[in-house]
Design a protein around this motif. Structure first.
Motif, short mmCIF file in Angstrom:
data_model
loop_
_atom_site.label_atom_id
_atom_site.label_comp_id
_atom_site.label_asym_id
_atom_site.label_seq_id
_atom_site.Cartn_x
_atom_site.Cartn_y
_atom_site.Cartn_z
N ASP A 138 44.01 40.55 31.27
CA ASP A 138 43.32 40.78 32.54
C ASP A 138 41.87 41.22 32.35
N THR A 139 41.67 42.23 31.52
CA THR A 139 40.32 42.78 31.36
C THR A 139 40.10 43.17 29.90
N SER A 141 39.30 46.06 28.97
CA SER A 141 39.95 47.36 28.75
C SER A 141 41.33 47.15 28.15
N THR A 142 42.07 46.22 28.71
CA THR A 142 43.41 45.94 28.22
C THR A 142 43.35 45.28 26.85
N PHE A 301 37.57 36.33 38.20
CA PHE A 301 38.28 37.51 37.71
C PHE A 301 39.75 37.40 38.12
N ASP A 302 40.77 37.72 37.27
CA ASP A 302 40.61 38.30 35.97
C ASP A 302 40.94 37.31 34.88
N ARG A 348 47.08 31.80 34.88
CA ARG A 348 45.65 32.11 34.85
C ARG A 348 44.80 30.99 34.26
N ILE B 101 34.26 42.95 42.69
CA ILE B 101 34.97 43.72 41.67
C ILE B 101 34.91 45.21 42.03
N ILE B 341 44.69 51.41 33.72
CA ILE B 341 44.09 51.05 32.44
C ILE B 341 42.81 50.24 32.60
N PRO B 342 42.80 49.14 33.39
CA PRO B 342 41.60 48.32 33.47
C PRO B 342 40.47 49.01 34.22
N LEU B 343 39.25 48.71 33.84
CA LEU B 343 38.09 49.17 34.62
C LEU B 343 37.88 48.23 35.81
N ARG B 346 40.40 43.27 40.85
CA ARG B 346 40.30 42.33 41.96
C ARG B 346 40.51 43.06 43.27
#
Lengths: 470, 470
Positions: A138-139, A141-142, A301-302, A348, B101, B341-343, B346
């Motif tokens: 997803d991001t 960060s992950t 996104f994402d 995705r 975002i 967790i993610p910054l 969506r």
């Protein structure tokens, strides 16, 4: 909602989005909503009876739009771009309409195989060797959390199968710089390393990690009875798009057995341009890297791509295999649930597949070159103007600037900077992000929203001068 | 793609999705694709020049559809439902079209405030007190990982700020059952607890955790110098939708200072029916819970709700605050980046908002009651038929069955079960999931896809008898 109602309202929403994208440049970029003002327009309790869909559509204009800061606006220069190319929007819409879930290969084979193909296309586009395997997370960060957990497990001999991190006799250490993204620090803490074991390595004057300082820190940790575990290098840091020297860091990593994770969330896009690839020279020496096509490249996104050289580490750490997820073909296929944290996954890859096909690699390259040229132009204007400074090298599309009137310094200069940035944002004419560099506030101008042309950058520069010098 | 091209092709895709949803019942439910067959239709290298969008659209039928197992099919009885209600599909489409975002409240206030409102609507719909705060995560896997990390940090006095989990003097222990979801085990391992500290608590004959066995395990761990940290209770387990007794578990948790996380990913939907709420009696004693509206309720994937009673634990563990994310209103607003967790995030709330408004609470309740009645009907047919057995209680919409011909037992019975389930899936007439219960294979029939009516359940039952009794 029946398929026929969906047809009727779906057409309305296509037109609403098309109109929105056509006219977004006329809106103030940053939302002028006050805290709580949107919530106040919504019911405190959910509706018991169905509402007409007409009422829902009306609220798009009445409730939603006033609370939107427009990331797809031609004068959005905040944070980093988050481009939602319209072909990619349609790819994602198809994914949502199909409503399939990739729990396993069998639960929708196209989901897995188109993801395998498109991540491999992108691998080729950014010039990585065939030694890398990709998966969509997803991001960043992950992706970075996944990398640090894999690093932790490799360094601890897969302690997760035994006593866990808490049973480790010597602390494992992660190496970062002051300009690593906030998600790196967060990932290290979530993975259980502890702040005391997040070692901040010194940088040079270009905000790049010093490989000699890294080597020293590693040696000193080893001497103190700690175990160096992972280093995170950044290609295109968030504050200034600085570049850590990946090749030299990879050498230190190799000689000390560190996992090297490369955060190129923004700048990975630039690597579809062969002329940019020298900037991450040595990348083949990394263990993992993250690159977000949902930033500059244009996938909605994402869509964060995580590449690893040895997917077996990933599978060994992330794999689950309960009976209800097994199928007869498991030996022949890739089950993407073993490549990240979530079990369920959207289709995705469609948004990436649509983007690359509709734009072609050449189309994407042309747009990114436009943005690089616009950023260079902007940096030149700033540098050529008295009392204005460009504060950091501009390897990509982000320009860090400050207006420094005579006699202003320290906190007074900070107040001036924050005040004019706020005036710019409140004017609605452009959206910019203030940030701290060397302890002082400056303003990041991140060029590269999809509709941003030279005229928009010229307008930005005029707005900056007006609000700062005014 | 220009807005005008988007308008043209968007209308085509709306019609394609409407047609797909109209005719999906005519397709074989499970994809008949062979491993590698989809990938073989895709180019090995990305296209250098742009392709016509017509070619992309053609491939939806030529490449994508043959690789789809149809989760929105009226005879999809596999895994758990993953319903993508068409109003929710449109909500998600708007989100993608806007392309905003939620890095912070300011980066699009409507994103945060509509998420706050809709998660609070759902809180009311499932009968939780106002003591709970909700946030949208991607999946239950992630929500459970967040819960276990928060539990770890609370139990360790927020060790992340110091030496991390690796500095903890006594091992922290997590309690689960053999029927906890695979993601619970995975989350405990990713959070660093280690398999040796994941304690599997005994169940009763209804596959529910025994609170006395939990209390004994806790006492015995304390005596052995370990620190009980968290217990995960499940409401609606994946194998049989079994119910752990939340109230009694909460008492044990309270008296030993355990964090109680409740996994109600599937069955949370049922709690919009007041008659189901006694099944999670005592839920107010939990610390966190996860419920996925992207399963039975109809919000399109991904939409996993994570509720906590004390958001400060979450913020203390998940918060990051780099300069480039700060804004003047931070004290007045909720920054959702501190809740997971993610910054980046969506605008996920739109799909939930559209769903609840278009269906109304009553509309959603009526559909779920239909499914519960269909599952009861199916269980009655199975029970009333010689040689067929219902193997577990049916509190919700999943029925676990086995056909047991005379003289077949042990592995021979397993072979029979897997063979007829495979024949059902290959027939295309229905999609079911085999799973192991008490060490033997059985077949899960998970009723509740959006278009599934009584006639479809009747057709399923006829198919099962034909393929098993053959």
């Amino acid at each position: 909602m029946t398929p026929e109602e969906f047809r009727r309202y779906g057409h309305r929403i296509v037109d609403w989005i098309a109109d929105y994208r056509t006219r977004v440049g006329d809106e103030p970029v940053m939302s002028r909503a006050e805290p709580g003002s949107i919530r106040a327009k919504l019911g405190v309790a959910p509706p018991d009876a169905p509402e007409s869909f007409e009422a829902v559509l009306r609220d798009l204009d009445a409730v939603v739009l006033p609370g939107i800061s427009h990331w797809q606006h031609p004068r959005f220069f905040g944070y980093f771009p988050s481009n939602g190319e319209l072909a990619s929007v349609l790819g994602d819409f198809v994914s949502t309409g199909l409503g399939v879930i990739g729990l396993s290969w069998q639960s929708s084979p196209a989901l897995t195989e188109i993801e395998e193909t498109t991540t491999d296309w992108v691998r080729q586009m950014i010039g990585l060797s065939a030694a890398w395997s990709g998966v969509i997370q997803d991001t960043a960060s992950t992706s970075t959390l996944v990398a640090l957990i894999c690093a932790r497990e490799r360094a601890s001999g897969f302690s997760l199968a035994h006593g866990g991190l808490q049973a480790e006799p010597k602390p494992l250490v992660v190496y970062v710089t002051p300009h690593s993204h906030s998600s790196v620090d967060k990932a290290a803490l979530l993975a259980g390393f502890g702040r005391a074991n997040v070692r901040v390595v010194a940088m040079d004057e270009r905000y790049a990690m010093r490989p000699d300082a890294l080597a020293e820190a590693v040696t000193s940790d080893v001497a103190a009875g700690r175990r160096p575990c992972a280093v995170v290098a950044t290609i295109g840091s968030t504050t200034t798009t600085a570049l850590d020297p990946v090749g030299a860091i990879a050498e230190v990593a190799r000689s000390h057995g560190l996992w090297l994770h490369v955060d190129s969330a923004l700048a990975g896009s630039a690597m579809i341009l062969p002329e940019c690839r020298p900037l991450w020279d040595g990348i083949e020496g990394a263990d993992s890297l993250v690159f977000n096509p949902h930033k500059w490249l244009g996938a909605v996104f994402d869509c964060s791509l995580y590449y690893v050289r040895d997917p077996q580490h990933l599978v060994r750490v992330m794999s689950t295999n309960p009976s209800y997820l097994r199928s007869a073909v498991d030996e022949q296929v890739r089950n993407l649930r073993d490549f990240g944290i979530p079990l369920g996954r959207r289709f995705r890859a469609l948004k990436l597949w649509f983007l690359i096909r509709e734009q072609g690699v050449r189309g994407l390259q042309a747009r990114l070159r436009r943005d690089l040229a616009n950023a260079r132009w902007l940096a030149e204007q700033v540098q050529a103007t008295p009392l204005w400074r460009v504060l950091a090298p501009v390897p990509f599309q982000t320009v860090c600037v400050r207006h420094e009137p005579p006699g202003l310094a320290g906190e007074a200069l900070d107040r001036h900077t924050l005040a004019w940035a706020d005036r710019v944002n409140r004017s609605g004419a452009a959206y910019v992000t203030p940030a701290q560099l060397d302890g002082r506030w400056m303003v990041r101008l991140s060029v590269g929203a999809l509709p941003t042309e030279r005229a928009d950058v010229e307008a930005l520069w005029a707005t900056l001068r007006r609000e700062a010098e005014g």
